[in-house]
Design a protein around this motif. Structure first.
Motif, PDB file in Angstrom:
ATOM      1  N   MET A   1     -50.406 -97.749 -87.857  1.00 42.36           N
ATOM      2  CA  MET A   1     -50.700 -97.046 -89.101  1.00 42.36           C
ATOM      3  C   MET A   1     -49.743 -95.865 -89.284  1.00 42.36           C
ATOM      4  SD  MET A   1     -54.855 -97.049 -89.313  1.00 42.36           S
ATOM      5  CE  MET A   1     -55.047 -96.387 -87.654  1.00 42.36           C
ATOM      6  N   VAL A   2     -49.639 -95.412 -90.526  1.00 39.46           N
ATOM      7  CA  VAL A   2     -48.770 -94.281 -90.842  1.00 39.46           C
ATOM      8  C   VAL A   2     -49.273 -93.033 -90.125  1.00 39.46           C
ATOM      9  CG1 VAL A   2     -50.073 -93.646 -92.935  1.00 39.46           C
ATOM     10  CG2 VAL A   2     -47.645 -93.058 -92.738  1.00 39.46           C
ATOM     11  N   THR A   3     -48.340 -92.208 -89.666  1.00 41.64           N
ATOM     12  CA  THR A   3     -48.678 -90.936 -89.031  1.00 41.64           C
ATOM     13  C   THR A   3     -47.934 -89.819 -89.755  1.00 41.64           C
ATOM     14  OG1 THR A   3     -46.845 -90.915 -87.443  1.00 41.64           O
ATOM     15  CG2 THR A   3     -48.859 -92.126 -86.815  1.00 41.64           C
ATOM     16  N   GLU A   4     -48.306 -88.587 -89.439  1.00 38.19           N
ATOM     17  CA  GLU A   4     -47.642 -87.452 -90.074  1.00 38.19           C
ATOM     18  C   GLU A   4     -46.162 -87.411 -89.713  1.00 38.19           C
ATOM     19  OE1 GLU A   4     -48.528 -82.706 -90.888  1.00 38.19           O
ATOM     20  OE2 GLU A   4     -49.871 -83.876 -89.603  1.00 38.19           O
ATOM     21  N   ALA A 206     -49.045 -77.602 -95.234  1.00 36.26           N
ATOM     22  CA  ALA A 206     -49.620 -78.132 -93.994  1.00 36.26           C
ATOM     23  C   ALA A 206     -50.834 -79.016 -94.249  1.00 36.26           C
ATOM     24  CB  ALA A 206     -50.013 -76.979 -93.063  1.00 36.26           C
ATOM     25  N   GLN A 207     -51.319 -79.061 -95.477  1.00 35.16           N
ATOM     26  CA  GLN A 207     -52.473 -79.911 -95.779  1.00 35.16           C
ATOM     27  C   GLN A 207     -52.106 -81.389 -95.842  1.00 35.16           C
ATOM     28  OE1 GLN A 207     -54.046 -78.112 -99.362  1.00 35.16           O
ATOM     29  NE2 GLN A 207     -55.092 -76.507 -98.213  1.00 35.16           N
ATOM     30  N   LEU A 208     -50.838 -81.690 -95.651  1.00 40.47           N
ATOM     31  CA  LEU A 208     -50.404 -83.084 -95.611  1.00 40.47           C
ATOM     32  C   LEU A 208     -51.273 -83.925 -94.682  1.00 40.47           C
ATOM     33  CD1 LEU A 208     -48.010 -85.046 -96.494  1.00 40.47           C
ATOM     34  CD2 LEU A 208     -47.065 -84.529 -94.231  1.00 40.47           C
ATOM     35  N   ARG A 209     -51.736 -83.330 -93.598  1.00 40.84           N
ATOM     36  CA  ARG A 209     -52.490 -84.094 -92.600  1.00 40.84           C
ATOM     37  C   ARG A 209     -53.757 -84.702 -93.198  1.00 40.84           C
ATOM     38  NH1 ARG A 209     -53.204 -78.671 -91.520  1.00 40.84           N
ATOM     39  NH2 ARG A 209     -55.333 -77.895 -91.215  1.00 40.84           N
ATOM     40  N   TYR A 210     -54.339 -84.071 -94.188  1.00 37.12           N
ATOM     41  CA  TYR A 210     -55.552 -84.633 -94.788  1.00 37.12           C
ATOM     42  C   TYR A 210     -55.223 -85.914 -95.563  1.00 37.12           C
ATOM     43  CZ  TYR A 210     -57.267 -79.936 -93.752  1.00 37.12           C
ATOM     44  OH  TYR A 210     -57.595 -78.763 -93.129  1.00 37.12           O
ATOM     45  N   GLY A 211     -54.088 -85.926 -96.213  1.00 41.07           N
ATOM     46  CA  GLY A 211     -53.670 -87.143 -96.902  1.00 41.07           C
ATOM     47  C   GLY A 211     -53.321 -88.256 -95.934  1.00 41.07           C
ATOM     48  N   VAL A 212     -52.662 -87.888 -94.830  1.00 37.98           N
ATOM     49  CA  VAL A 212     -52.318 -88.892 -93.824  1.00 37.98           C
ATOM     50  C   VAL A 212     -53.580 -89.481 -93.203  1.00 37.98           C
ATOM     51  CG1 VAL A 212     -51.214 -89.257 -91.583  1.00 37.98           C
ATOM     52  CG2 VAL A 212     -50.046 -87.917 -93.347  1.00 37.98           C
ATOM     53  N   GLY A 213     -54.566 -88.637 -92.930  1.00 33.47           N
ATOM     54  CA  GLY A 213     -55.816 -89.137 -92.365  1.00 33.47           C
ATOM     55  C   GLY A 213     -56.506 -90.119 -93.300  1.00 33.47           C
ATOM     56  N   THR A 214     -56.477 -89.819 -94.600  1.00 32.49           N
ATOM     57  CA  THR A 214     -57.063 -90.739 -95.576  1.00 32.49           C
ATOM     58  C   THR A 214     -56.280 -92.045 -95.613  1.00 32.49           C
ATOM     59  OG1 THR A 214     -57.858 -88.889 -96.908  1.00 32.49           O
ATOM     60  CG2 THR A 214     -57.668 -91.008 -98.009  1.00 32.49           C
ATOM     61  N   ALA A 215     -54.962 -91.956 -95.563  1.00 29.01           N
ATOM     62  CA  ALA A 215     -54.132 -93.159 -95.541  1.00 29.01           C
ATOM     63  C   ALA A 215     -54.438 -94.023 -94.327  1.00 29.01           C
ATOM     64  CB  ALA A 215     -52.655 -92.773 -95.560  1.00 29.01           C
ATOM     65  N   GLN A 216     -54.667 -93.399 -93.189  1.00 27.72           N
ATOM     66  CA  GLN A 216     -55.006 -94.156 -91.985  1.00 27.72           C
ATOM     67  C   GLN A 216     -56.339 -94.878 -92.142  1.00 27.72           C
ATOM     68  OE1 GLN A 216     -54.794 -91.048 -89.044  1.00 27.72           O
ATOM     69  NE2 GLN A 216     -52.620 -91.395 -88.626  1.00 27.72           N
ATOM     70  N   ARG A 217     -57.302 -94.207 -92.762  1.00 25.64           N
ATOM     71  CA  ARG A 217     -58.590 -94.865 -92.981  1.00 25.64           C
ATOM     72  C   ARG A 217     -58.475 -95.995 -94.002  1.00 25.64           C
ATOM     73  NH1 ARG A 217     -60.066 -89.473 -92.607  1.00 25.64           N
ATOM     74  NH2 ARG A 217     -60.309 -89.249 -94.857  1.00 25.64           N
ATOM     75  N   GLY A 218     -57.433 -95.952 -94.829  1.00 29.32           N
ATOM     76  CA  GLY A 218     -57.143 -97.056 -95.735  1.00 29.32           C
ATOM     77  C   GLY A 218     -56.204 -98.092 -95.140  1.00 29.32           C
ATOM     78  N   TRP A 219     -55.898 -97.962 -93.845  1.00 30.21           N
ATOM     79  CA  TRP A 219     -55.085 -98.924 -93.096  1.00 30.21           C
ATOM     80  C   TRP A 219     -53.662 -99.045 -93.635  1.00 30.21           C
ATOM     81  CZ3 TRP A 219     -56.680-100.485 -88.485  1.00 30.21           C
ATOM     82  CH2 TRP A 219     -58.056-100.403 -88.211  1.00 30.21           C
ATOM     83  N   LEU A 220     -53.091 -97.927 -94.069  1.00 31.33           N
ATOM     84  CA  LEU A 220     -51.724 -97.970 -94.568  1.00 31.33           C
ATOM     85  C   LEU A 220     -50.720 -97.885 -93.426  1.00 31.33           C
ATOM     86  CD1 LEU A 220     -51.755 -95.722 -97.779  1.00 31.33           C
ATOM     87  CD2 LEU A 220     -52.398 -98.130 -97.499  1.00 31.33           C
ATOM     88  N   THR A 221     -49.656 -98.630 -93.567  1.00 32.13           N
ATOM     89  CA  THR A 221     -48.531 -98.571 -92.646  1.00 32.13           C
ATOM     90  C   THR A 221     -47.422 -97.739 -93.284  1.00 32.13           C
ATOM     91  OG1 THR A 221     -47.357-100.471 -93.567  1.00 32.13           O
ATOM     92  CG2 THR A 221     -49.097-100.926 -91.941  1.00 32.13           C
ATOM     93  N   PRO A 222     -46.395 -97.355 -92.521  1.00 33.21           N
ATOM     94  CA  PRO A 222     -45.285 -96.621 -93.142  1.00 33.21           C
ATOM     95  C   PRO A 222     -44.654 -97.375 -94.307  1.00 33.21           C
ATOM     96  CG  PRO A 222     -45.175 -96.388 -90.776  1.00 33.21           C
ATOM     97  CD  PRO A 222     -46.278 -97.380 -91.044  1.00 33.21           C
ATOM     98  N   ASP A 223     -44.607 -98.686 -94.252  1.00 31.48           N
ATOM     99  CA  ASP A 223     -44.004 -99.429 -95.357  1.00 31.48           C
ATOM    100  C   ASP A 223     -44.808 -99.299 -96.642  1.00 31.48           C
ATOM    101  OD1 ASP A 223     -41.841-101.304 -96.179  1.00 31.48           O
ATOM    102  OD2 ASP A 223     -43.553-102.595 -96.657  1.00 31.48           O
ATOM    103  N   ASP A 224     -46.089 -98.998 -96.546  1.00 30.36           N
ATOM    104  CA  ASP A 224     -46.923 -98.829 -97.737  1.00 30.36           C
ATOM    105  C   ASP A 224     -46.697 -97.485 -98.418  1.00 30.36           C
ATOM    106  OD1 ASP A 224     -48.453-101.285 -97.435  1.00 30.36           O
ATOM    107  OD2 ASP A 224     -49.556-100.310 -95.814  1.00 30.36           O
ATOM    108  N   VAL A 225     -46.080 -96.536 -97.738  1.00 28.30           N
ATOM    109  CA  VAL A 225     -46.009 -95.148 -98.201  1.00 28.30           C
ATOM    110  C   VAL A 225     -44.560 -94.799 -98.527  1.00 28.30           C
ATOM    111  CG1 VAL A 225     -46.480 -92.740 -97.597  1.00 28.30           C
ATOM    112  CG2 VAL A 225     -48.015 -94.560 -96.793  1.00 28.30           C
TER     113      VAL A 225
END
Length: 247
Positions: A1-4, A206-225
């Protein structure tokens, strides 16, 4: 999954030209300190009634962004704008004006109570605009304050996939919009996403991490973002270039 660590840049930020708290130069320095490969300033368009900015001030900011870009060799700067989606789906500004921006983040900022069909038509028309690369905070929800709009989101997701328009996962803690379940549904339609802070100050980067966490719960990979991609591929996507996106 996508990470920060996968995120190469923030595509939705504001300065004190409109409703931000820091100057352009201050925001750029803070973004560079985060190690980004690219960074976009997307202040609100002059036609948004809540703002007090003119076309001339926007064009002056464009020149300042270009000058700063020449000085930041490790981080490329993009000059974008945050547009309002009118009730009929049109966006702020004539084509010639919008064509001068590197990207347009387009969002619903008013008329939240349109009926379900009208809201879908509004968002689909925005997706079909050739200048619109990203739909920002797509459901407009404010957690604990305002529910999301009433729309058939699957129709909107399908339109985004068809037109090559990304949906934002807005990392503001009172938005986190799209949410995780909607993100997962949108991904099933083939939608691409942008994780953006919508930062109005330096600490909010620095709030980027909240968006990344949501993306992970949506099962997004780096290619999706799209803001994990190299700049060349990102630019092609934002031009809605249908050729060779996967390279």
């Amino acid at each position: 999954m996508v990470t920060e660590d996968d995120i190469k840049g923030d595509l939705h930020t504001h300065t004190d030209l409109t409703d931000g708290l820091a100057t352009l130069e201050e925001m750029v320095r803070a973004a560079a300190a985060r190690g980004y490969a690219y960074y976009s300033v997307t202040d609100h368009a002059p036609d948004l009634s809540m703002q007090h900015v003119t076309d001339e001030k926007v064009l002056d900011q464009h020149d300042r962004v270009r000058a700063l870009d020449r000085r930041h060799h490790r981080m490329r700067l993009l000059h974008g704008t945050a547009l309002n989606v009118a009730p009929d789906g049109s966006v702020d500004g004539p084509d010639a004006f919008l064509a001068g921006f590197d990207l347009c983040v387009t969002s619903v900022h008013s008329h939240f109570s349109l009926d379900r069909q009208a809201m879908v038509r509004r968002l689909v028309r925005a997706c079909e605009d050739p200048h619109v690369g990203i739909i920002g905070h797509p459901t407009t929800r404010l957690i604990g304050k305002r529910p999301g709009i009433d729309a058939d989101l699957d129709e909107v997701f399908a339109a985004c996939a068809r037109t090559g328009t990304a949906l934002e996962i807005n990392a503001q803690p009172d938005r986190v919009d799209l949410g995780d379940e909607d993100t997962l549904r949108a991904r099933s339609h083939g939608v691409k996403f942008a994780i953006g802070t919508d930062a109005h100050s330096i600490p909010q980067l620095a709030q980027l991490r909240y968006g990344v966490g949501t993306a992970q719960r949506g099962w997004l990979t780096p290619d999706d973002v799209i803001n994990t991609w190299p700049l060349r591929r990102l630019r092609r996507f934002l031009r809605k270039d249908r050729t060779d996106r996967a390279s």
